[in-house]
Design a protein around this motif. Structure first.
Motif, PDB file in Angstrom:
ATOM      1  N   GLU A 167      49.418-109.198 -23.025  1.00 30.23           N
ATOM      2  CA  GLU A 167      50.901-109.992 -22.785  1.00 30.23           C
ATOM      3  C   GLU A 167      51.044-110.395 -21.316  1.00 30.23           C
ATOM      4  OE1 GLU A 167      50.492-106.814 -23.991  1.00 30.23           O
ATOM      5  OE2 GLU A 167      51.913-105.529 -23.350  1.00 30.23           O
ATOM      6  N   LEU A 207      57.579-107.951 -35.862  1.00 27.17           N
ATOM      7  CA  LEU A 207      56.811-107.802 -37.337  1.00 27.17           C
ATOM      8  C   LEU A 207      57.500-106.781 -38.155  1.00 27.17           C
ATOM      9  CD1 LEU A 207      53.325-107.888 -35.833  1.00 27.17           C
ATOM     10  CD2 LEU A 207      54.341-109.526 -36.845  1.00 27.17           C
ATOM     11  N   ALA A 239      48.968-113.426 -20.694  1.00 31.37           N
ATOM     12  CA  ALA A 239      49.953-114.547 -21.028  1.00 31.37           C
ATOM     13  C   ALA A 239      50.955-114.766 -20.005  1.00 31.37           C
ATOM     14  CB  ALA A 239      50.507-114.291 -22.354  1.00 31.37           C
ATOM     15  N   ARG A 240      51.574-113.647 -19.497  1.00 33.74           N
ATOM     16  CA  ARG A 240      52.731-114.060 -18.410  1.00 33.74           C
ATOM     17  C   ARG A 240      52.077-114.544 -17.318  1.00 33.74           C
ATOM     18  NH1 ARG A 240      55.977-108.415 -19.795  1.00 33.74           N
ATOM     19  NH2 ARG A 240      56.251-108.818 -22.144  1.00 33.74           N
ATOM     20  N   ASP A 286      57.980-105.083 -28.324  1.00 32.42           N
ATOM     21  CA  ASP A 286      58.648-106.291 -28.796  1.00 32.42           C
ATOM     22  C   ASP A 286      57.934-106.816 -30.160  1.00 32.42           C
ATOM     23  OD1 ASP A 286      60.873-105.934 -27.057  1.00 32.42           O
ATOM     24  OD2 ASP A 286      60.427-107.706 -25.969  1.00 32.42           O
ATOM     25  N   ILE A 303      46.822-117.320 -36.773  1.00 32.53           N
ATOM     26  CA  ILE A 303      47.135-116.538 -38.007  1.00 32.53           C
ATOM     27  C   ILE A 303      48.905-116.619 -38.633  1.00 32.53           C
ATOM     28  CG2 ILE A 303      45.760-114.692 -37.226  1.00 32.53           C
ATOM     29  CD1 ILE A 303      48.030-112.826 -37.500  1.00 32.53           C
ATOM     30  N   PHE A 331      48.507-108.806 -32.259  1.00 32.44           N
ATOM     31  CA  PHE A 331      47.637-109.646 -30.993  1.00 32.44           C
ATOM     32  C   PHE A 331      47.966-110.965 -30.662  1.00 32.44           C
ATOM     33  CE2 PHE A 331      44.092-111.949 -29.339  1.00 32.44           C
ATOM     34  CZ  PHE A 331      43.915-111.413 -28.087  1.00 32.44           C
ATOM     35  N   TYR A 332      48.167-111.582 -31.708  1.00 31.05           N
ATOM     36  CA  TYR A 332      48.751-113.045 -31.617  1.00 31.05           C
ATOM     37  C   TYR A 332      50.084-113.125 -30.738  1.00 31.05           C
ATOM     38  CZ  TYR A 332      49.770-117.958 -33.105  1.00 31.05           C
ATOM     39  OH  TYR A 332      49.906-119.175 -33.212  1.00 31.05           O
ATOM     40  N   LEU A 333      50.953-112.018 -31.069  1.00 28.31           N
ATOM     41  CA  LEU A 333      52.102-112.307 -30.406  1.00 28.31           C
ATOM     42  C   LEU A 333      52.075-111.744 -28.796  1.00 28.31           C
ATOM     43  CD1 LEU A 333      54.691-110.706 -32.958  1.00 28.31           C
ATOM     44  CD2 LEU A 333      54.363-113.193 -32.448  1.00 28.31           C
ATOM     45  N   GLN A 334      51.174-110.661 -28.723  1.00 24.89           N
ATOM     46  CA  GLN A 334      50.954-110.383 -27.548  1.00 24.89           C
ATOM     47  C   GLN A 334      50.331-111.497 -26.670  1.00 24.89           C
ATOM     48  OE1 GLN A 334      49.456-106.399 -28.692  1.00 24.89           O
ATOM     49  NE2 GLN A 334      49.700-106.019 -26.705  1.00 24.89           N
ATOM     50  N   SER A 335      49.327-112.234 -27.303  1.00 24.74           N
ATOM     51  CA  SER A 335      48.540-113.286 -26.362  1.00 24.74           C
ATOM     52  C   SER A 335      49.405-113.983 -25.986  1.00 24.74           C
ATOM     53  CB  SER A 335      47.662-113.800 -27.369  1.00 24.74           C
ATOM     54  OG  SER A 335      48.077-114.619 -28.192  1.00 24.74           O
ATOM     55  N   ARG A 336      50.809-114.304 -26.314  1.00 26.34           N
ATOM     56  CA  ARG A 336      51.853-115.357 -26.176  1.00 26.34           C
ATOM     57  C   ARG A 336      52.740-114.770 -25.119  1.00 26.34           C
ATOM     58  NH1 ARG A 336      48.119-118.030 -27.647  1.00 26.34           N
ATOM     59  NH2 ARG A 336      47.817-119.187 -29.486  1.00 26.34           N
ATOM     60  N   GLY A 337      52.692-113.501 -24.773  1.00 31.63           N
ATOM     61  CA  GLY A 337      53.286-112.826 -23.290  1.00 31.63           C
ATOM     62  C   GLY A 337      54.540-112.034 -24.094  1.00 31.63           C
ATOM     63  N   ILE A 338      54.247-111.600 -25.361  1.00 33.55           N
ATOM     64  CA  ILE A 338      55.369-110.567 -25.930  1.00 33.55           C
ATOM     65  C   ILE A 338      54.798-109.198 -25.926  1.00 33.55           C
ATOM     66  CG2 ILE A 338      56.689-110.030 -28.081  1.00 33.55           C
ATOM     67  CD1 ILE A 338      56.523-112.894 -28.465  1.00 33.55           C
ATOM     68  N   ASP A 339      55.427-108.057 -25.167  1.00 34.63           N
ATOM     69  CA  ASP A 339      54.852-106.824 -25.127  1.00 34.63           C
ATOM     70  C   ASP A 339      54.538-106.226 -26.484  1.00 34.63           C
ATOM     71  OD1 ASP A 339      57.013-105.368 -25.696  1.00 34.63           O
ATOM     72  OD2 ASP A 339      57.671-105.465 -23.577  1.00 34.63           O
ATOM     73  N   GLN A 340      53.990-105.127 -26.409  1.00 35.39           N
ATOM     74  CA  GLN A 340      53.641-104.470 -27.714  1.00 35.39           C
ATOM     75  C   GLN A 340      54.715-103.968 -28.430  1.00 35.39           C
ATOM     76  OE1 GLN A 340      51.318-100.966 -27.830  1.00 35.39           O
ATOM     77  NE2 GLN A 340      50.109-101.510 -29.253  1.00 35.39           N
ATOM     78  N   ASP A 394      49.903-105.448 -39.241  1.00 34.69           N
ATOM     79  CA  ASP A 394      48.753-106.317 -39.139  1.00 34.69           C
ATOM     80  C   ASP A 394      48.492-106.395 -37.615  1.00 34.69           C
ATOM     81  OD1 ASP A 394      46.776-108.303 -39.193  1.00 34.69           O
ATOM     82  OD2 ASP A 394      48.154-109.750 -40.127  1.00 34.69           O
ATOM     83  N   ARG A 453      41.599-109.142 -26.310  1.00 31.08           N
ATOM     84  CA  ARG A 453      41.557-108.479 -27.883  1.00 31.08           C
ATOM     85  C   ARG A 453      40.691-107.354 -27.645  1.00 31.08           C
ATOM     86  NH1 ARG A 453      41.903-112.345 -32.438  1.00 31.08           N
ATOM     87  NH2 ARG A 453      42.417-110.987 -34.304  1.00 31.08           N
ATOM     88  N   PHE A 496      60.161-117.216 -32.139  1.00 31.56           N
ATOM     89  CA  PHE A 496      59.164-116.462 -31.560  1.00 31.56           C
ATOM     90  C   PHE A 496      58.470-117.532 -30.461  1.00 31.56           C
ATOM     91  CE2 PHE A 496      54.381-118.039 -31.496  1.00 31.56           C
ATOM     92  CZ  PHE A 496      53.840-117.294 -30.960  1.00 31.56           C
ATOM     93  N   ASP A 515      45.982-108.250 -36.145  1.00 32.74           N
ATOM     94  CA  ASP A 515      46.046-109.399 -35.792  1.00 32.74           C
ATOM     95  C   ASP A 515      47.132-110.096 -35.500  1.00 32.74           C
ATOM     96  OD1 ASP A 515      43.139-109.514 -36.165  1.00 32.74           O
ATOM     97  OD2 ASP A 515      43.258-110.179 -37.969  1.00 32.74           O
ATOM     98  N   ALA A 516      47.979-109.987 -36.273  1.00 36.70           N
ATOM     99  CA  ALA A 516      49.564-110.592 -35.772  1.00 36.70           C
ATOM    100  C   ALA A 516      50.168-110.159 -34.418  1.00 36.70           C
ATOM    101  CB  ALA A 516      50.651-110.333 -37.210  1.00 36.70           C
ATOM    102  N   GLU A 522      59.947-114.661 -21.982  1.00 33.61           N
ATOM    103  CA  GLU A 522      58.874-113.258 -21.353  1.00 33.61           C
ATOM    104  C   GLU A 522      58.241-113.838 -20.260  1.00 33.61           C
ATOM    105  OE1 GLU A 522      59.277-110.207 -22.022  1.00 33.61           O
ATOM    106  OE2 GLU A 522      60.425-110.417 -23.581  1.00 33.61           O
ATOM    107  N   PHE A 554      43.810-120.255 -30.709  1.00 30.94           N
ATOM    108  CA  PHE A 554      43.234-119.562 -31.452  1.00 30.94           C
ATOM    109  C   PHE A 554      42.194-120.470 -32.264  1.00 30.94           C
ATOM    110  CE2 PHE A 554      45.903-116.251 -30.165  1.00 30.94           C
ATOM    111  CZ  PHE A 554      45.410-115.056 -30.741  1.00 30.94           C
TER     112      PHE A 554
END
Lengths: 252, 440
Positions: free
Chosen positions: A73, B403, A76-77, B398, A88, B387-396, B382, A50, A98, B384-385, A105, A84
């Motif tokens: 990302e 969003l 994660a990969r 995408d 959110i 980052f949430y998606l990135q933290s699951r493996g989705i690049d910035q 947003d 973060r 999603f 935070d949103a 990915e 969390f």
């Protein structure tokens, strides 16, 4: 698996982590406990990538890679997952698509074939049973209109689907009633394997009744001041944190 | 024609004095032409045009355009939006026999669709009456341009108690090459008591010429009637589009409007809705998506003159590059319009530092027992949103795309024609794919 050495992190110039060391081997569950403001969530956020945290010294290696240099990302990969503390809500982004995108990915990164909609659905339906989640929640936007417990279960569902090698659970127990706690912990226990590791960050001992850790560390003022086995958690439950803090102070 | 010194106004002037082809109502036409003879074109000193520059439009002088080739694949792609509708195609302002669905022009169990130049008798009277009663003001010069210079358009009428199953899809295409092309379709829609209809208007251009499109639409819904009215603007960057729509909704009638402004150089859409009886309802939705130097201007005017009516407006803007958006919505609740429920929301997403939005939601309330809210937001994605998606493996990139699409989907998901929803969401996604680049 995860090797953190002398990690020093500050937020807006204020030091939060002050030389943290942690070694996590494959198959281990580590619990990190500590009073509020000790740096628990900062640790989770820094490990997941973060923004807003400045690493002033030290290193964190994950599977031999320099974790702190990796985009979120990519972490994660490579098999890292953060559950969390406050998942959110993302209006307009469907929960299922999603998660399918996220999984594919990760699969692409591993050189695996992407799952099509049918295979993905059968996977997710199987994993949903693990966390006893209602199927209608799949049709909703991510976390939107979910109760606190549903959001946490959705985190564990994501974890189950993405099947990480290292999962960091950031106060996943906060705000959960005992039933939800049992379900969430049950999910974690089913995913446990000799190849997967967990770092469970929690304020309370009660989660550790359900997820039995191999090691317990006490984080205070940005450092791990004591490490032990699951008995340490029980001792903390009984005696609180104060005796440890005093002990640490007298050593210093 | 004093005050008019630009190319376009000179051209309009010539049309007024000249002897342009007959449209449909000589009375309306000559009234509008005389307005044009004395009318003044707006400048940015006019409050209503403060944010919208007309220089590109005024620089253009329409002439006899050469029609370019129409790729049949292009028209097929437009029809994908509504594969099972009555399709009516206007090509460079002319009705196209070739591409229109011939059955559409027939009278069919209570629904009749006629081309304006062919109107006569009662139908002509009805169309004229609808236009005369409109809320568009006399100083609305573009209304007079449409009425005075129009050569074509449609009159759509639904008789009482008819549930029209098949939507009507009206496509306007410009293929003009060379000099500036001008079209100003006039459409009149009347839905009688307890009848329901869906109409989709789609505008596209694919020629190299500058295109000026000045449509005017007039809608009248009788007691308990319903109209779903979609407008899809996807013209190319050479097109300037200025449209006026006036809607009158009688007691217990329902007007639902969706506007998707996804193209053009400049679009100014003015939508006026007035309730002429109690218990009527208006739902207005819209998304404007701008890039480069596009200018997209949405105006709405809601006139609550009767009690127990509700209006619900939700417009969203996504602006990239140097594009500029304008939202100006006025809700007027008159003294006797008790129990009015009026909601208005405008949300904007700026994807670049140079994009700009001017938003002005306005409420004027003269009744005392009403429920009215309005609000506007301007923001970025947003974090935070993201980052949430990135933290699951989705690049910035995408994650940003997801969003941004989601932001538009909050409106587009309400399109209740499946093929059209898929089409519009697809168009938005494709545009975003081109414009969204990861921030560094």
């Amino acid at each position: 698996m995860l090797s953190i050495k002398n990690l020093q992190v500050s937020v807006e110039g204020k030091p939060i982590l002050k030389g943290l060391n942690l070694e996590v081997n494959p198959g281990e569950i580590h619990a990190i406990m500590g009073p509020n403001g000790s740096g628990k969530s900062t640790l989770a956020h820094v490990l997941s990538g973060r923004e807003g945290y400045s690493v002033d010294a030290g290193s964190a290696q994950y599977k031999g890679l320099d974790l702190l240099e990796m985009a979120p990302e990519i972490r994660a990969r490579e098999g890292m997952f953060l559950a969390f503390q406050y998942p959110i809500e993302i209006p307009g982004v469907n929960n299922t698509s999603f998660l399918k995108k996220a999984l594919n990915e990760i699969r692409k990164h591993r050189g695996e074939e992407e799952l099509d909609a049918i295979d993905f659905l059968s996977l997710i339906k199987k994993q949903m049973k693990l966390v006893e989640m209602k199927e209608e929640l799949l049709k909703r936007p991510v976390n939107q209109g979910f109760s606190g417990g549903e959001k946490k279960r959705n985190e564990i569902l994501q974890m189950a689907v993405l099947n990480p090698t290292l999962a960091i659970l950031d106060e996943t127990d906060s705000g959960l009633d005992i039933d939800a706690l049992r379900i969430v912990a049950g999910g974690v226990n089913k995913l446990r394997s000799p190849n997967n590791s967990f770092v469970v960050i929690t304020h309370y001992q009660r989660l550790l009744d359900y997820i039995v850790p191999d090691f317990v560390h006490v984080l205070s003022n940005g450092q791990i001041i004591k490490s032990g086995t699951k008995e340490l958690a029980l001792e903390l439950e009984e005696r609180g944190y104060d005796w440890l803090l005093e002990e640490a102070e007298s050593k210093a | 024609m004093a005050h008019l010194t630009n190319n376009f106004s000179e051209w309009v002037n010539q049309q007024v004095d000249g002897d342009s082809p007959f449209a449909f109502s000589e009375a309306l036409r000559s009234a509008s032409l005389s307005k044009l003879a004395t009318g003044v074109f707006p400048t940015r000193k006019d409050e209503e045009w403060k944010y919208t520059p007309l220089a590109d439009l005024f620089d253009s002088k329409p002439g006899e355009e050469t029609a370019g080739v129409l790729d049949t694949e292009f028209i097929r792609s437009l029809k994908q939006a509504m594969p099972s509708a009555h399709t009516i195609v206007f090509l460079n302002g002319e009705y196209s026999e070739e591409y229109s669905d011939s059955r559409a022009m027939l009278e069919d169990s209570g629904l009749s669709i006629s081309r304006l130049p062919q109107l006569e008798g009662t139908a002509l009277k009805l169309a004229e009456d609808t236009i005369l009663k409109s809320t568009l003001t006399d100083d609305n010069i573009f209304q007079h341009i449409a009425l005075g210079l129009s050569q074509n358009g449609l009159f759509i009428e639904v008789k009482k108690n008819v549930e029209c199953q098949t939507p009507i899809h009206v496509i306007y295409i410009s293929t003009a090459r060379g000099v500036t092309a001008f079209t100003s379709p006039v459409n009149v829609i009347r839905v009688s008591s307890n009848s329901h209809l869906k109409v989709v208007e789609q505008y596209a251009s694919l020629g190299e010429a500058t295109v000026i499109t000045v449509p005017a639409s007039y809608v009248q819904l009788e007691d308990g009637a319903g109209l779903d009215y979609y407008k899809i603007g996807m013209e190319n960057a050479k097109t300037n589009h200025i449209c006026n729509t006036s809607v009158r909704v009688a007691g217990s009638g329902t007007f639902r409007s969706h506007q998707y402004l996804l193209g053009s150089n400049l679009t100014r859409s003015n939508l006026e809705v007035s309730f002429t009886g109690p218990g009527a309802e208006a739902v207005l939705r819209g998304v404007y998506l701008g890039d480069e130097k596009q200018h997209l201007d949405v105006r709405t005017y809601l006139d609550h003159a009767h009690p127990h009516c509700s209006s619900d407006q939700h417009f969203r803007g996504i602006l990239n590059g140097h594009s500029r958006g304008v939202f100006n919505g006025l809700v007027l609740v008159r003294e006797h319009a008790q129990k009015t429920d009026a909601q208005q929301s405008n949300k904007n997403l700026l994807l670049s530092r140079d994009a700009r939005i001017d938003t002005k939601p306005q409420l004027e309330i003269f009744a005392d027992d009403v429920k009215c809210t309005h609000g506007a937001t301007v923001g970025e994605l947003d974090s935070d949103a993201l980052f949430y998606l990135q933290s699951r493996g989705i690049d910035q990139k995408d994650a940003t795309l997801m969003l941004t699409r989601a932001f538009a989907a909050e409106v587009t998901q309400e399109i209740d024609i499946d093929s059209l929803r898929t089409y519009v969401q697809g168009k938005i996604a494709a545009s975003l794919d081109e414009i969204v680049i990861p921030s560094v």
